[in-house]
Enzyme design. Structure first.
Site, PDB file in Angstrom:
ATOM      1  N   ASP A  30       9.595  -2.308 -13.865  1.00 15.23           N
ATOM      2  CA  ASP A  30       9.375  -2.106 -12.427  1.00 15.23           C
ATOM      3  C   ASP A  30      10.731  -2.232 -11.734  1.00 15.23           C
ATOM      4  O   ASP A  30      11.693  -2.739 -12.315  1.00 15.23           O
ATOM      5  CB  ASP A  30       8.403  -3.175 -11.884  1.00 15.23           C
ATOM      6  CG  ASP A  30       7.669  -2.725 -10.627  1.00 15.23           C
ATOM      7  OD1 ASP A  30       6.447  -2.518 -10.691  1.00 15.23           O
ATOM      8  OD2 ASP A  30       8.330  -2.584  -9.561  1.00 15.23           O
ATOM      9  N   ASN A  53       2.546   4.390 -14.959  1.00 18.72           N
ATOM     10  CA  ASN A  53       1.710   3.954 -13.829  1.00 18.72           C
ATOM     11  C   ASN A  53       2.444   3.969 -12.489  1.00 18.72           C
ATOM     12  O   ASN A  53       1.801   4.130 -11.450  1.00 18.72           O
ATOM     13  CB  ASN A  53       1.188   2.543 -14.129  1.00 18.72           C
ATOM     14  CG  ASN A  53       0.635   1.870 -12.901  1.00 18.72           C
ATOM     15  OD1 ASN A  53      -0.463   2.196 -12.438  1.00 18.72           O
ATOM     16  ND2 ASN A  53       1.405   0.948 -12.307  1.00 18.72           N
ATOM     17  N   TYR A 100       1.606  13.456  -1.869  1.00 22.01           N
ATOM     18  CA  TYR A 100       0.987  12.550  -2.845  1.00 22.01           C
ATOM     19  C   TYR A 100      -0.104  13.287  -3.613  1.00 22.01           C
ATOM     20  O   TYR A 100      -0.170  13.234  -4.848  1.00 22.01           O
ATOM     21  CB  TYR A 100       0.406  11.331  -2.111  1.00 22.01           C
ATOM     22  CG  TYR A 100      -0.285  10.322  -3.019  1.00 22.01           C
ATOM     23  CD1 TYR A 100       0.461   9.409  -3.756  1.00 22.01           C
ATOM     24  CD2 TYR A 100      -1.670  10.282  -3.140  1.00 22.01           C
ATOM     25  CE1 TYR A 100      -0.161   8.482  -4.593  1.00 22.01           C
ATOM     26  CE2 TYR A 100      -2.301   9.356  -3.963  1.00 22.01           C
ATOM     27  CZ  TYR A 100      -1.534   8.458  -4.686  1.00 22.01           C
ATOM     28  OH  TYR A 100      -2.150   7.548  -5.517  1.00 22.01           O
ATOM     29  N   LYS A 129      -0.164  14.109  -7.625  1.00 19.19           N
ATOM     30  CA  LYS A 129      -1.206  13.586  -8.526  1.00 19.19           C
ATOM     31  C   LYS A 129      -1.964  14.720  -9.214  1.00 19.19           C
ATOM     32  O   LYS A 129      -2.418  14.558 -10.353  1.00 19.19           O
ATOM     33  CB  LYS A 129      -2.150  12.664  -7.751  1.00 19.19           C
ATOM     34  CG  LYS A 129      -1.483  11.365  -7.286  1.00 19.19           C
ATOM     35  CD  LYS A 129      -0.950  10.540  -8.456  1.00 19.19           C
ATOM     36  CE  LYS A 129      -0.354   9.216  -8.027  1.00 19.19           C
ATOM     37  NZ  LYS A 129       0.143   8.410  -9.165  1.00 19.19           N
ATOM     38  N   THR A 156      -4.988  -2.848  -3.609  1.00 16.76           N
ATOM     39  CA  THR A 156      -3.611  -3.229  -3.972  1.00 16.76           C
ATOM     40  C   THR A 156      -2.757  -3.128  -2.710  1.00 16.76           C
ATOM     41  O   THR A 156      -3.228  -2.670  -1.659  1.00 16.76           O
ATOM     42  CB  THR A 156      -3.016  -2.260  -5.020  1.00 16.76           C
ATOM     43  OG1 THR A 156      -2.848  -0.981  -4.397  1.00 16.76           O
ATOM     44  CG2 THR A 156      -3.886  -2.113  -6.255  1.00 16.76           C
TER      45      THR A 156
HETATM   46  N1  LIG Z   1      -4.318   1.634  -5.131  1.00 17.29           N
HETATM   47  C1  LIG Z   1      -5.031   2.747  -5.131  1.00 17.29           C
HETATM   48  O1  LIG Z   1      -6.001   2.915  -4.377  1.00 17.29           O
HETATM   49  C2  LIG Z   1      -4.695   3.861  -6.093  1.00 17.29           C
HETATM   50  C3  LIG Z   1      -5.638   4.888  -6.235  1.00 17.29           C
HETATM   51  C4  LIG Z   1      -5.368   5.919  -7.113  1.00 17.29           C
HETATM   52  C5  LIG Z   1      -4.181   5.925  -7.837  1.00 17.29           C
HETATM   53  N2  LIG Z   1      -3.289   4.915  -7.667  1.00 17.29           N
HETATM   54  C6  LIG Z   1      -2.048   4.982  -8.464  1.00 17.29           C
HETATM   55  O2  LIG Z   1      -1.941   3.839  -9.260  1.00 17.29           O
HETATM   56  C7  LIG Z   1      -0.558   3.529  -9.471  1.00 17.29           C
HETATM   57  C8  LIG Z   1      -0.306   2.082  -9.082  1.00 17.29           C
HETATM   58  O3  LIG Z   1      -0.635   1.941  -7.692  1.00 17.29           O
HETATM   59  P1  LIG Z   1      -0.836   0.531  -6.988  1.00 17.29           P
HETATM   60  O4  LIG Z   1      -1.930   0.710  -6.023  1.00 17.29           O
HETATM   61  O5  LIG Z   1      -0.877  -0.539  -7.991  1.00 17.29           O
HETATM   62  O6  LIG Z   1       0.543   0.496  -6.159  1.00 17.29           O
HETATM   63  P2  LIG Z   1       1.481  -0.743  -5.747  1.00 17.29           P
HETATM   64  O7  LIG Z   1       2.336  -0.204  -4.655  1.00 17.29           O
HETATM   65  O8  LIG Z   1       0.644  -1.934  -5.504  1.00 17.29           O
HETATM   66  O9  LIG Z   1       2.351  -0.960  -7.055  1.00 17.29           O
HETATM   67  C9  LIG Z   1       3.207   0.055  -7.510  1.00 17.29           C
HETATM   68  C10 LIG Z   1       4.321  -0.545  -8.330  1.00 17.29           C
HETATM   69  O10 LIG Z   1       5.196   0.527  -8.721  1.00 17.29           O
HETATM   70  C11 LIG Z   1       6.546   0.103  -8.537  1.00 17.29           C
HETATM   71  N3  LIG Z   1       7.415   1.255  -8.333  1.00 17.29           N
HETATM   72  C12 LIG Z   1       7.472   2.055  -7.233  1.00 17.29           C
HETATM   73  N4  LIG Z   1       8.408   2.978  -7.396  1.00 17.29           N
HETATM   74  C13 LIG Z   1       8.966   2.776  -8.622  1.00 17.29           C
HETATM   75  C14 LIG Z   1       9.992   3.419  -9.347  1.00 17.29           C
HETATM   76  N5  LIG Z   1      10.675   4.455  -8.836  1.00 17.29           N
HETATM   77  N6  LIG Z   1      10.292   2.959 -10.585  1.00 17.29           N
HETATM   78  C15 LIG Z   1       9.624   1.900 -11.097  1.00 17.29           C
HETATM   79  N7  LIG Z   1       8.653   1.240 -10.447  1.00 17.29           N
HETATM   80  C16 LIG Z   1       8.324   1.680  -9.209  1.00 17.29           C
HETATM   81  C17 LIG Z   1       6.491  -0.817  -7.323  1.00 17.29           C
HETATM   82  O11 LIG Z   1       7.623  -1.681  -7.289  1.00 17.29           O
HETATM   83  C18 LIG Z   1       5.183  -1.546  -7.542  1.00 17.29           C
HETATM   84  O12 LIG Z   1       5.351  -2.725  -8.301  1.00 17.29           O
HETATM   85  C19 LIG Z   1       0.227   4.546  -8.650  1.00 17.29           C
HETATM   86  O13 LIG Z   1       0.626   5.616  -9.465  1.00 17.29           O
HETATM   87  C20 LIG Z   1      -0.786   5.008  -7.627  1.00 17.29           C
HETATM   88  O14 LIG Z   1      -0.501   6.287  -7.122  1.00 17.29           O
HETATM   89  C21 LIG Z   1      -3.516   3.882  -6.817  1.00 17.29           C
END
Ligand SMILES: NC(=O)c1ccc[n+]([C@@H]2O[C@H](COP(=O)([O-])OP(=O)(O)OC[C@H]3O[C@@H](n4cnc5c(N)ncnc54)[C@H](O)[C@@H]3O)[C@@H](O)[C@H]2O)c1
Length: 252
Positions: free
Chosen positions: A37, A90, A156, A160, A191
């Protein structure tokens, strides 16, 4: 013995949210986990928690959008654990929550760099090793926004959808080389990302909860359970799948 005993898993975006839950679950199932991360403090804290519970984990800082970082991440994982069996791409960012007419192009580039280029680079680093090693499993984090449109989140949504396309193409390319490649398409999950999108407004959060026919958002642990299925031998006949984990959104 856990279902991932003796496996090494690299997980990006693992310091928070869904990635954190996946890392914790995989470690609890016996995997040696590389927590990667940009967020050093939370990444190292998670490693501390896993190790204190008797698990195995290391933190490696890498930006998924930078080719050198992703190569370095894999080299470090191989140096430390001697192999990588599972790669979870992720890390992702939501970008601005505005209509296309108002979207800043630098922000557009950043969303595509992290969500699309980042997943591509993660897969590239993984297959390079897994082909030589004789196989492996890759899991990409898409979204229900990879399966249907969401207004005011166009870059976004596009990124995706692209992750689903990458997953299917890659699954076909590597099917005969024993590398399974799947994607999860979560609905709204509680989150920091969701708190940013809803700006912590209770009415907006309630509206997001109602997007799911089951009437609530998911938890990171529920997505981690799906990730465990897709990264373990329980899903040995699945590749090229974009699996909704969405409380029923895609049924509508
Ligand atoms: N939370 C939701 O509702 C949801 C729904 C569908 C998909 N997602 C997907 O799930 C994944 C995780 O989302 P989340 O909700 O846990 O988000 P979050 O923002 O809580 O966590 C994301 C993490 O990714 C890290 N990150 C961001 N950019 C980065 C980079 N360039 N290199 C390395 N690390 C990086 C951040 O530091 C953070 O720790 C994402 O791909 C998101 O699009 C989330």
């Amino acid at each position: 013995m856990g279902v991932l005993h003796d496996k090494v898993a690299v997980i990006t975006g693992a310091a928070n949210g869904i990635g954190r839950a996946i890392a914790a679950r995989f470690a609890a199932e016996g995997a040696q986990v590389v927590v990667s991360d940009l967020d050093v403090a939370h990444g190292e804290a998670l490693v501390g928690t896993i190790v204190a519970a008797g698990g195995h984990a290391v933190y490696v800082r890498a930006d998924v959008s930078i080719e050198h970082d992703m190569r370095m991440l894999f080299s470090r994982a191989l140096e430390i654990y001697g192999g990588v069996h599972i790669m979870v791409n992720n890390a992702g960012i939501e970008g601005a929550n505005v209509a296309i007419g108002e979207y800043d192009m630098a922000e557009f580039d950043r969303v595509i760099d992290v969500n699309l280029r980042g997943v591509f680079l993660g897969m590239q680093a993984a297959v390079t090793h897994m082909v030589t090693a004789g196989g492996g499993v890759i899991l990409n984090m898409s979204s229900v926004a990879g399966l249907k449109g969401f207004a005011t989140l166009a870059p976004y949504t596009a990124s995706k959808h692209a992750v689903v396309g990458l997953t299917k193409a890659a699954a076909l390319e590597y099917a005969t080389q024993h590398i399974r490649i799947n994607a999860i398409c979560p609905g709204a999950v509680v989150t920091d990302m969701i708190h940013r999108i809803t700006m912590n407004d209770p009415a907006t959060e309630a509206a997001y909860a109602k997007l799911q026919p089951i009437g609530r958002m998911g938890t990171p642990e529920e997505i981690a359970a799906v990730a465990l299925f897709l990264c373990s031998d329980a899903s040995s006949f699945l590749t090229g799948v974009a699996l909704p984990a969405d409380g029923g959104i895609m049924a509508g």
